[in-house]
Scaffold this motif. Structure first.
Motif, PDB file in Angstrom:
ATOM      1  N   ALA A 144      45.010 -36.881 -54.369  1.00 21.93           N
ATOM      2  CA  ALA A 144      44.375 -35.635 -54.813  1.00 21.93           C
ATOM      3  C   ALA A 144      42.922 -35.826 -55.231  1.00 21.93           C
ATOM      4  N   THR A 145      42.525 -37.077 -55.505  1.00 18.24           N
ATOM      5  CA  THR A 145      41.141 -37.323 -55.907  1.00 18.24           C
ATOM      6  C   THR A 145      40.210 -37.494 -54.712  1.00 18.24           C
ATOM      7  N   THR A 146      40.765 -37.626 -53.507  1.00 18.68           N
ATOM      8  CA  THR A 146      39.950 -37.892 -52.323  1.00 18.68           C
ATOM      9  C   THR A 146      39.245 -36.620 -51.872  1.00 18.68           C
ATOM     10  N   LYS A 147      37.930 -36.611 -51.927  1.00 20.39           N
ATOM     11  CA  LYS A 147      37.164 -35.411 -51.598  1.00 20.39           C
ATOM     12  C   LYS A 147      36.442 -35.516 -50.260  1.00 20.39           C
ATOM     13  N   VAL A 148      36.094 -36.728 -49.830  1.00 23.01           N
ATOM     14  CA  VAL A 148      35.321 -36.911 -48.599  1.00 23.01           C
ATOM     15  C   VAL A 148      35.856 -38.115 -47.826  1.00 23.01           C
ATOM     16  N   ILE A 149      36.033 -37.947 -46.514  1.00 24.80           N
ATOM     17  CA  ILE A 149      36.352 -39.056 -45.612  1.00 24.80           C
ATOM     18  C   ILE A 149      35.135 -39.306 -44.727  1.00 24.80           C
ATOM     19  N   PHE A 150      34.676 -40.553 -44.680  1.00 28.94           N
ATOM     20  CA  PHE A 150      33.559 -40.931 -43.820  1.00 28.94           C
ATOM     21  C   PHE A 150      34.090 -41.682 -42.607  1.00 28.94           C
ATOM     22  N   LEU A 151      33.771 -41.176 -41.413  1.00 24.38           N
ATOM     23  CA  LEU A 151      34.160 -41.804 -40.153  1.00 24.38           C
ATOM     24  C   LEU A 151      32.902 -42.072 -39.344  1.00 24.38           C
ATOM     25  N   CYS A 152      32.652 -43.318 -39.016  1.00 24.77           N
ATOM     26  CA  CYS A 152      31.470 -43.703 -38.261  1.00 24.77           C
ATOM     27  C   CYS A 152      31.859 -43.864 -36.788  1.00 24.77           C
ATOM     28  N   SER A 153      31.295 -43.022 -35.919  1.00 24.64           N
ATOM     29  CA  SER A 153      31.702 -43.022 -34.507  1.00 24.64           C
ATOM     30  C   SER A 153      30.529 -42.608 -33.624  1.00 24.64           C
ATOM     31  N   PRO A 154      29.978 -43.539 -32.821  1.00 21.85           N
ATOM     32  CA  PRO A 154      30.333 -44.952 -32.662  1.00 21.85           C
ATOM     33  C   PRO A 154      30.199 -45.710 -33.983  1.00 21.85           C
ATOM     34  N   ASN A 155      31.113 -46.636 -34.162  1.00 24.01           N
ATOM     35  CA  ASN A 155      31.221 -47.316 -35.445  1.00 24.01           C
ATOM     36  C   ASN A 155      30.223 -48.470 -35.562  1.00 24.01           C
ATOM     37  N   ASN A 156      29.789 -48.694 -36.768  1.00 18.99           N
ATOM     38  CA  ASN A 156      28.931 -49.832 -37.098  1.00 18.99           C
ATOM     39  C   ASN A 156      29.681 -50.686 -38.115  1.00 18.99           C
ATOM     40  N   PRO A 157      30.003 -51.952 -37.807  1.00 19.69           N
ATOM     41  CA  PRO A 157      29.350 -52.844 -36.850  1.00 19.69           C
ATOM     42  C   PRO A 157      30.088 -53.053 -35.523  1.00 19.69           C
ATOM     43  N   THR A 158      31.140 -52.288 -35.244  1.00 20.98           N
ATOM     44  CA  THR A 158      31.965 -52.615 -34.075  1.00 20.98           C
ATOM     45  C   THR A 158      31.445 -52.005 -32.775  1.00 20.98           C
ATOM     46  N   GLY A 159      30.711 -50.896 -32.847  1.00 18.14           N
ATOM     47  CA  GLY A 159      30.066 -50.323 -31.679  1.00 18.14           C
ATOM     48  C   GLY A 159      30.849 -49.283 -30.913  1.00 18.14           C
ATOM     49  N   ASN A 160      32.137 -49.147 -31.180  1.00 16.68           N
ATOM     50  CA  ASN A 160      32.985 -48.274 -30.369  1.00 16.68           C
ATOM     51  C   ASN A 160      33.124 -46.878 -30.947  1.00 16.68           C
ATOM     52  N   LEU A 161      33.370 -45.910 -30.058  1.00 19.06           N
ATOM     53  CA  LEU A 161      33.776 -44.582 -30.489  1.00 19.06           C
ATOM     54  C   LEU A 161      35.190 -44.631 -31.035  1.00 19.06           C
ATOM     55  N   LEU A 162      35.442 -43.920 -32.118  1.00 25.56           N
ATOM     56  CA  LEU A 162      36.803 -43.750 -32.603  1.00 25.56           C
ATOM     57  C   LEU A 162      37.509 -42.723 -31.722  1.00 25.56           C
ATOM     58  N   SER A 163      38.829 -42.781 -31.671  1.00 23.34           N
ATOM     59  CA  SER A 163      39.602 -41.852 -30.858  1.00 23.34           C
ATOM     60  C   SER A 163      39.327 -40.403 -31.260  1.00 23.34           C
ATOM     61  N   ARG A 164      38.898 -39.606 -30.299  1.00 25.50           N
ATOM     62  CA  ARG A 164      38.589 -38.201 -30.583  1.00 25.50           C
ATOM     63  C   ARG A 164      39.831 -37.455 -31.069  1.00 25.50           C
ATOM     64  N   ASP A 165      40.953 -37.686 -30.438  1.00 25.48           N
ATOM     65  CA  ASP A 165      42.185 -36.999 -30.838  1.00 25.48           C
ATOM     66  C   ASP A 165      42.575 -37.334 -32.263  1.00 25.48           C
ATOM     67  N   LYS A 166      42.361 -38.584 -32.659  1.00 26.85           N
ATOM     68  CA  LYS A 166      42.711 -38.990 -34.023  1.00 26.85           C
ATOM     69  C   LYS A 166      41.757 -38.368 -35.033  1.00 26.85           C
ATOM     70  N   ILE A 167      40.483 -38.285 -34.688  1.00 26.92           N
ATOM     71  CA  ILE A 167      39.529 -37.621 -35.586  1.00 26.92           C
ATOM     72  C   ILE A 167      39.893 -36.150 -35.756  1.00 26.92           C
ATOM     73  N   LEU A 168      40.248 -35.494 -34.658  1.00 24.93           N
ATOM     74  CA  LEU A 168      40.658 -34.090 -34.733  1.00 24.93           C
ATOM     75  C   LEU A 168      41.883 -33.928 -35.621  1.00 24.93           C
ATOM     76  N   GLU A 169      42.784 -34.882 -35.553  1.00 23.99           N
ATOM     77  CA  GLU A 169      43.977 -34.825 -36.406  1.00 23.99           C
ATOM     78  C   GLU A 169      43.586 -34.904 -37.874  1.00 23.99           C
ATOM     79  N   VAL A 170      42.632 -35.780 -38.205  1.00 25.14           N
ATOM     80  CA  VAL A 170      42.144 -35.876 -39.579  1.00 25.14           C
ATOM     81  C   VAL A 170      41.505 -34.559 -40.011  1.00 25.14           C
ATOM     82  N   LEU A 171      40.695 -33.966 -39.139  1.00 19.82           N
ATOM     83  CA  LEU A 171      40.047 -32.696 -39.453  1.00 19.82           C
ATOM     84  C   LEU A 171      41.058 -31.595 -39.731  1.00 19.82           C
TER      85      LEU A 171
END
Length: 349
Positions: A144-171
């Motif tokens: 209940a204290t979580t107010k913001v989720i930060f997702l880096c895509s393409p990610n740093n330092p790994t360079g890859n895009l995160l799964s679009r479907d998974k990001i949409l699920e989080v949204l």
């Protein structure tokens, strides 16, 4: 993750003192337009390129940028690098010593730094071994204290895009803000999340003039979100956070964006070349897929390889102490000549 909830009015997520505060009103906030004589801001009256204060809301830049990014000017916040937007988001939506942000490790370090500066707790979820979101771990971590989720895509330092479907699920499932940091999106084949802004009121997208646009020295970051979120950020930012010269050079870059587009094409071509060369090296154990202007490579001894390149006056980043990045180097894609030197040095190792 839990069942989808109806997303509330943004103002219900804003810190109460931020919601009720009276923002500072500058002279350029109170008067918008052109006049013959300006005697309202205590400026030096003698003409020079920079004797006047800049537009505090960077209206011309936003109008031009909105057309390029296919959003509305009211959906844009411009700051002193993306770091300013990151800091303001945490400051506006997270109560100190009470609320939390959630990050997915490994990721960009400024999310946790800004949280700690603002006395906000940092919750961490590990990415999978192939550096994608682990949705099963999310409900076990945020609360209940979580107010913001930060997702880096393409990610740093790994360079890859995160799964679009998974990001949409989080949204769809998360009650607070979801910030997608797209600093490297211009180098990726995948689509930006800008087109989803009107669909998800809790979506915030960060981009920057530092990478593809080649303007890192200007420190100009872009934040795209609903007008309600942008209004909150404008309410608490410093009055003149983007100087006149930066606004001028940004307008020039937007007008001549073919320069950026040409540079991106060259960098992507060089990226392919560098990856192929790295894959052939004796010391290489794995080259990770990348959608950015850098590549993460696992070698036999990252600290020793870093030191060797340093002796050759070639600087890369040793990420071997970062979680899931043991013995990894992060290598930015340079010019053809710079990449030649890098490859030749590594081939001689």
């Amino acid at each position: 993750m839990s069942k989808k909830k109806a997303f509330p009015d943004i103002n219900s997520l804003v810190r109460k003192n931020i919601l009720t505060m009276k923002p500072y009103s500058s002279a350029r906030d109170e008067f918008k337009g052109e006049a013959d004589i300006y005697l309202d801001a205590n400026e030096n009256p003698y003409p020079s390129p920079y004797n006047r204060y800049p537009d505090p809301l960077q209206r011309r830049v936003k109008e031009e940028l909105a057309a390029v990014r296919e959003v509305r000017p009211e959906q844009i916040f411009l700051g002193n690098g993306s770091d300013e937007a990151i800091d303001l988001i945490i400051r506006a939506f997270c109560e100190p010593n009470q609320d939390s942000i959630l990050i997915t490790e490994p990721t960009y370090g400024m999310y946790s730094v800004c949280a700690e500066v603002n006395a906000v707790n940092v919750q961490q979820v590990l990415l999978t071994p192939d550096f994608d979101l682990d949705l099963d771990a999310f409900p076990k971590t945020f609360d209940a204290t979580t107010k913001v989720i930060f997702l880096c895509s393409p990610n740093n330092p790994t360079g890859n895009l995160l799964s679009r479907d998974k990001i949409l699920e989080v949204l769809k499932r998360f009650y607070g803000l979801v910030v997608i940091d797209e600093a490297y999106i211009d180098f990726a084949k995948g689509k930006s999340f800008l087109q989803e802004l009107d669909k998800y009121p809790n979506l915030v997208v960060l981009q920057t003039f530092s990478k593809a646009w080649g303007l890192a020295g200007l420190r100009l970051g872009m934040c795209f979100a609903s007008e309600a979120i942008i209004n909150v950020l404008n309410k608490i930012k410093y009055p003149y956070n983007v100087n006149i010269r930066t606004q001028e050079l940004a307008l020039d870059a937007i007008e001549n964006r073919h320069v950026m587009e040409d540079a991106v094409k060259q960098i992507v071509q060089q990226r392919t070349r560098v990856i192929k060369a790295l894959e052939k090296l004796r010391i290489t154990e794995k080259v990770f897929p990348t959608d950015s202007n850098f590549v993460l490579v696992r070698v036999q001894d990252a600290p020793a390889t870093y030191k060797y390149l340093l002796d050759q006056k070639i600087i890369v980043r040793d990420r071997s102490r970062v979680v899931l990045c043991y013995n990894c180097l992060r290598i930015t894609i340079g010019t053809a000549g710079e990449n030649d030197r890098l490859i030749n040095a590594l081939e001689e190792l």
